[in-house]
Write a protein that holds these residues in place. Structure first.
Motif, PDB file in Angstrom:
ATOM      1  N   VAL A  11      37.212  -0.544 -18.760  1.00  0.00           N
ATOM      2  CA  VAL A  11      36.385   0.288 -19.628  1.00  0.00           C
ATOM      3  C   VAL A  11      34.944   0.300 -19.112  1.00  0.00           C
ATOM      4  O   VAL A  11      34.285   1.343 -19.106  1.00  0.00           O
ATOM      5  CB  VAL A  11      36.460  -0.218 -21.078  1.00  0.00           C
ATOM      6  N   GLY A  12      34.451  -0.841 -18.683  1.00  0.00           N
ATOM      7  CA  GLY A  12      33.088  -0.907 -18.167  1.00  0.00           C
ATOM      8  C   GLY A  12      32.879  -0.033 -16.942  1.00  0.00           C
ATOM      9  O   GLY A  12      31.882   0.688 -16.836  1.00  0.00           O
ATOM     10  N   GLY A  42      32.493   1.293  -9.481  1.00  0.00           N
ATOM     11  CA  GLY A  42      32.401   1.216 -10.929  1.00  0.00           C
ATOM     12  C   GLY A  42      32.453  -0.210 -11.437  1.00  0.00           C
ATOM     13  O   GLY A  42      31.697  -0.593 -12.348  1.00  0.00           O
ATOM     14  N   GLU A  43      33.328  -1.013 -10.846  1.00  0.00           N
ATOM     15  CA  GLU A  43      33.438  -2.408 -11.275  1.00  0.00           C
ATOM     16  C   GLU A  43      32.169  -3.187 -10.930  1.00  0.00           C
ATOM     17  O   GLU A  43      31.726  -4.051 -11.706  1.00  0.00           O
ATOM     18  CB  GLU A  43      34.659  -3.078 -10.636  1.00  0.00           C
ATOM     19  N   GLN A  44      31.572  -2.876  -9.789  1.00  0.00           N
ATOM     20  CA  GLN A  44      30.310  -3.530  -9.437  1.00  0.00           C
ATOM     21  C   GLN A  44      29.223  -3.178 -10.446  1.00  0.00           C
ATOM     22  O   GLN A  44      28.462  -4.043 -10.895  1.00  0.00           O
ATOM     23  CB  GLN A  44      29.894  -3.109  -8.022  1.00  0.00           C
ATOM     24  N   GLN A  45      29.148  -1.923 -10.813  1.00  0.00           N
ATOM     25  CA  GLN A  45      28.154  -1.519 -11.795  1.00  0.00           C
ATOM     26  C   GLN A  45      28.431  -2.139 -13.162  1.00  0.00           C
ATOM     27  O   GLN A  45      27.509  -2.501 -13.899  1.00  0.00           O
ATOM     28  CB  GLN A  45      28.131   0.007 -11.919  1.00  0.00           C
ATOM     29  N   ALA A  46      29.717  -2.253 -13.506  1.00  0.00           N
ATOM     30  CA  ALA A  46      30.088  -2.789 -14.819  1.00  0.00           C
ATOM     31  C   ALA A  46      29.600  -4.208 -15.018  1.00  0.00           C
ATOM     32  O   ALA A  46      29.407  -4.652 -16.159  1.00  0.00           O
ATOM     33  CB  ALA A  46      31.604  -2.728 -14.997  1.00  0.00           C
ATOM     34  N   SER A  47      29.374  -4.935 -13.930  1.00  0.00           N
ATOM     35  CA  SER A  47      28.894  -6.314 -14.057  1.00  0.00           C
ATOM     36  C   SER A  47      27.518  -6.376 -14.701  1.00  0.00           C
ATOM     37  O   SER A  47      27.104  -7.423 -15.204  1.00  0.00           O
ATOM     38  CB  SER A  47      28.865  -6.990 -12.683  1.00  0.00           C
ATOM     39  N   ALA A  48      26.796  -5.253 -14.717  1.00  0.00           N
ATOM     40  CA  ALA A  48      25.470  -5.216 -15.362  1.00  0.00           C
ATOM     41  C   ALA A  48      25.586  -5.230 -16.880  1.00  0.00           C
ATOM     42  O   ALA A  48      24.615  -5.541 -17.569  1.00  0.00           O
ATOM     43  CB  ALA A  48      24.698  -3.978 -14.908  1.00  0.00           C
ATOM     44  N   GLY A  49      26.758  -4.875 -17.404  1.00  0.00           N
ATOM     45  CA  GLY A  49      26.983  -4.957 -18.835  1.00  0.00           C
ATOM     46  C   GLY A  49      26.793  -3.663 -19.596  1.00  0.00           C
ATOM     47  O   GLY A  49      26.269  -2.670 -19.072  1.00  0.00           O
ATOM     48  N   HIS A  50      27.200  -3.692 -20.843  1.00  0.00           N
ATOM     49  CA  HIS A  50      27.173  -2.515 -21.698  1.00  0.00           C
ATOM     50  C   HIS A  50      25.747  -2.064 -22.025  1.00  0.00           C
ATOM     51  O   HIS A  50      25.431  -0.866 -21.986  1.00  0.00           O
ATOM     52  CB  HIS A  50      27.943  -2.803 -22.994  1.00  0.00           C
TER      53      HIS A  50
END
Length: 223
Positions: free
Chosen positions: A48-49, A108-116
């Motif tokens: 989802v992230g 996308g997964e790399q960016q998702a590590s920054a959080g919601h």
């Protein structure tokens, strides 16, 4: 199927990207998205992230490409049509495990590590910057990831398509209503998807699926 020469130049309401992005921001900011951040989304193999950031990237890319515009670049004199752009798109020629699609998921997964919270802030910043960017948009834009040039209206429709399709993906994956986009957003997106579906499946398949379901031959997915 032969090229259709599809272009949205001069017929797109560019301002449609602003209310579409407003709906994107509202969807991204929902608590259900934050709660499901690390879970798999409706897009197989994508959290989802990661999907959320892919959505946020769409208005961001519009702003970035307009800001990077170099009117002296000789390539800008030879834009390709919207259908030619998709005919050359590597991600459409590959399955989900192809390099282009894997690369999208990994980014996308790399960016998702920054959080919601960071995704929501980025979406709101893009929305705030979008009107001025659209007002300054040139006739054509270079896509640095391919080296190809698209008419600006065709590029904007490609971003609208990404927003509409992936908003549905995100909403479905977290169990919330799909945003209701305005006609000015949906009409060019549906025109583009229809063109891609005809290219992929042929006239008969599309006409029958839409008008004669008793003779339909299965899915007519455009993507």
């Amino acid at each position: 199927m032969a090229q259709t020469g599809l272009t949205f130049e001069g017929v797109l309401d560019r301002d449609a990207l602003v209310p579409a992005t407003e709906l994107l921001v509202a969807l991204v900011a929902r608590p259900e998205v934050a709660a499901a951040w690390d879970q798999e989304s409706a897009c197989a193999g994508t959290s989802v992230g990661a999907l959320t950031w892919h959505l946020v990237n769409q208005p961001q890319r519009v702003i970035e490409l307009i800001a990077a515009h170099d009117p002296a670049d000789p390539r800008l004199t030879a834009p390709i049509t919207a259908d030619e752009h998709y005919a050359r798109a590597e991600w459409l020629q590959q399955d989900l495990d192809g390099p282009a699609n894997v690369g999208v998921r990994e980014r996308g997964e790399q960016q998702a590590s920054a959080g919601h919270d960071e995704a929501v802030a980025a979406a709101r910043a893009a929305l705030a910057a979008l009107p001025a960017a659209l007002a300054a948009a040139p006739p054509a834009l270079l896509l640095p990831w391919t080296g190809l040039v698209l008419r600006t209206d065709d590029f904007l429709v490609s971003r609208l398509m990404e927003v509409v399709v992936h908003s549905d993906d995100l909403a479905a994956g977290v169990g919330v209503p799909v945003p209701e986009f305005a006609a000015a957003t949906l009409r060019p997106v549906l025109t583009l998807l229809t063109d891609l579906a005809v290219r992929r499946h042929g006239q008969d398949a599309l006409v029958r699926a839409l008008a004669r379901p008793e003779r339909a031959q299965g899915a007519i997915s455009a993507l």
